[in-house]
Design an enzyme around this catalytic site. Structure first.
Site, short mmCIF file in Angstrom:
data_model
loop_
_atom_site.label_atom_id
_atom_site.label_comp_id
_atom_site.label_asym_id
_atom_site.label_seq_id
_atom_site.Cartn_x
_atom_site.Cartn_y
_atom_site.Cartn_z
N PRO A 9 -41.36 -9.44 -13.36
CA PRO A 9 -42.04 -8.52 -14.28
C PRO A 9 -43.53 -8.80 -14.48
CG PRO A 9 -40.49 -9.95 -15.45
CD PRO A 9 -40.23 -10.13 -14.00
N ASN A 10 -44.27 -7.71 -14.52
CA ASN A 10 -45.71 -7.68 -14.80
C ASN A 10 -46.59 -8.17 -13.65
OD1 ASN A 10 -45.40 -6.66 -17.53
ND2 ASN A 10 -44.52 -8.67 -17.98
N ARG A 17 -54.25 -7.60 -14.85
CA ARG A 17 -53.66 -8.27 -16.00
C ARG A 17 -54.33 -9.63 -16.26
NH1 ARG A 17 -48.00 -11.58 -15.19
NH2 ARG A 17 -47.67 -11.96 -17.38
N TYR A 22 -54.76 -15.09 -14.30
CA TYR A 22 -54.10 -14.77 -13.02
C TYR A 22 -55.05 -14.35 -11.90
CZ TYR A 22 -50.00 -14.87 -16.04
OH TYR A 22 -49.02 -15.27 -16.93
N ASN A 71 -41.50 -15.73 -7.75
CA ASN A 71 -42.17 -15.85 -9.05
C ASN A 71 -41.45 -14.88 -9.98
OD1 ASN A 71 -43.78 -15.96 -11.30
ND2 ASN A 71 -45.73 -15.69 -10.19
N ALA A 74 -41.81 -13.98 -16.56
CA ALA A 74 -41.22 -14.44 -17.82
C ALA A 74 -39.71 -14.65 -17.73
CB ALA A 74 -41.54 -13.43 -18.92
N GLU A 95 -39.49 -21.85 -6.44
CA GLU A 95 -40.05 -21.19 -7.64
C GLU A 95 -41.56 -21.40 -7.64
OE1 GLU A 95 -38.20 -22.33 -11.43
OE2 GLU A 95 -40.18 -22.19 -12.39
N HIS A 97 -45.43 -20.37 -9.61
CA HIS A 97 -46.21 -19.79 -10.70
C HIS A 97 -47.68 -19.87 -10.35
CE1 HIS A 97 -42.65 -19.53 -13.12
NE2 HIS A 97 -42.38 -20.77 -12.76
N ARG A 104 -49.76 -24.29 -20.85
CA ARG A 104 -49.73 -23.08 -21.68
C ARG A 104 -48.72 -23.23 -22.83
NH1 ARG A 104 -49.31 -18.03 -17.90
NH2 ARG A 104 -49.95 -17.03 -19.84
C1 DQA Z 1 -46.11 -16.77 -14.40
C2 DQA Z 1 -45.99 -17.62 -15.67
C3 DQA Z 1 -44.99 -17.00 -16.63
O1 DQA Z 1 -44.89 -17.78 -17.81
C4 DQA Z 1 -45.46 -15.60 -17.02
O2 DQA Z 1 -44.51 -14.99 -17.87
C5 DQA Z 1 -45.77 -14.75 -15.84
C6 DQA Z 1 -46.46 -15.33 -14.70
C7 DQA Z 1 -47.20 -17.32 -13.44
O3 DQA Z 1 -47.18 -16.92 -12.29
O4 DQA Z 1 -48.05 -18.12 -13.84
O5 DQA Z 1 -45.52 -13.54 -15.85
O6 DQA Z 1 -44.86 -16.83 -13.70
#
Ligand code: DQA
Length: 139
Positions: A9-10, A17, A22, A71, A74, A95, A97, A104
């Site tokens: 998501p996102n 964003r 990011y 990735n 959240a 995994e 990020h 954070r």
């Molecule tokens: C994320 C870190 C997560 O906590 C966050 O919700 C994201 C992006 C990252 O790539 O740093 O959406 O996965």
């Protein structure tokens, strides 16, 4: 060799964003660079904001391809269902990020997925994806 990148998501809003966290590149732009760098492997890309669709994709590819770079955004911190899907499939999952989640908010420090993954890469910006691919190719 075939690798699947899955973004949750996102992450369709990368480049738009929260740029200070990011960065300002869209994932599509980054993907072009990565595909140019690894011409001998097939890199497929899937993004969804929907938990069940991410699980369906893991089931679809997770018994046939060589590696998954994931990735989960959240959902990393909340999804027992995605953790179960990773545990259920045969293909190794890394995994990733973009941000250093450990710098954070505390709720980002916990991953429900990590225990079922081959490993975790966090905090190297978009390069986190390349580091994961590098491991799947050479590791
Ligand atoms: C994320 C870190 C997560 O906590 C966050 O919700 C994201 C992006 C990252 O790539 O740093 O959406 O996965």
């Amino acid at each position: 060799m075939t690798i699947q990148i899955i973004n949750g998501p996102n992450l369709n809003l990368l480049g738009v964003r929260e740029k200070s966290i990011y960065g300002d590149s869209s994932f599509e732009t980054y993907l072009e660079e990565i595909r140019k760098r690894y011409t001998n492997i097939t890199i497929n890309y899937y993004q969804s904001n929907v938990e069940g669709e991410i699980i369906n994709k893991l089931h679809e590819v997770g018994f046939s391809i060589d590696g998954i770079v994931m990735n989960a955004g959240a959902y990393t911190h909340t999804s027992v269902a995605i953790a179960d899907a990773i545990a259920a499939i045969k293909t190794p999952v890394i995994e990733v990020h973009i941000s250093n989640v450990y710098k954070r908010e505390e709720f980002r420090h916990k991953s429900l997925l990590a225990a079922s993954c081959k490993g975790v890469i966090a905090g190297f910006g978009m390069d986190s994806y390349r580091l994961a691919i590098e491991n799947l190719v050479n590791g």
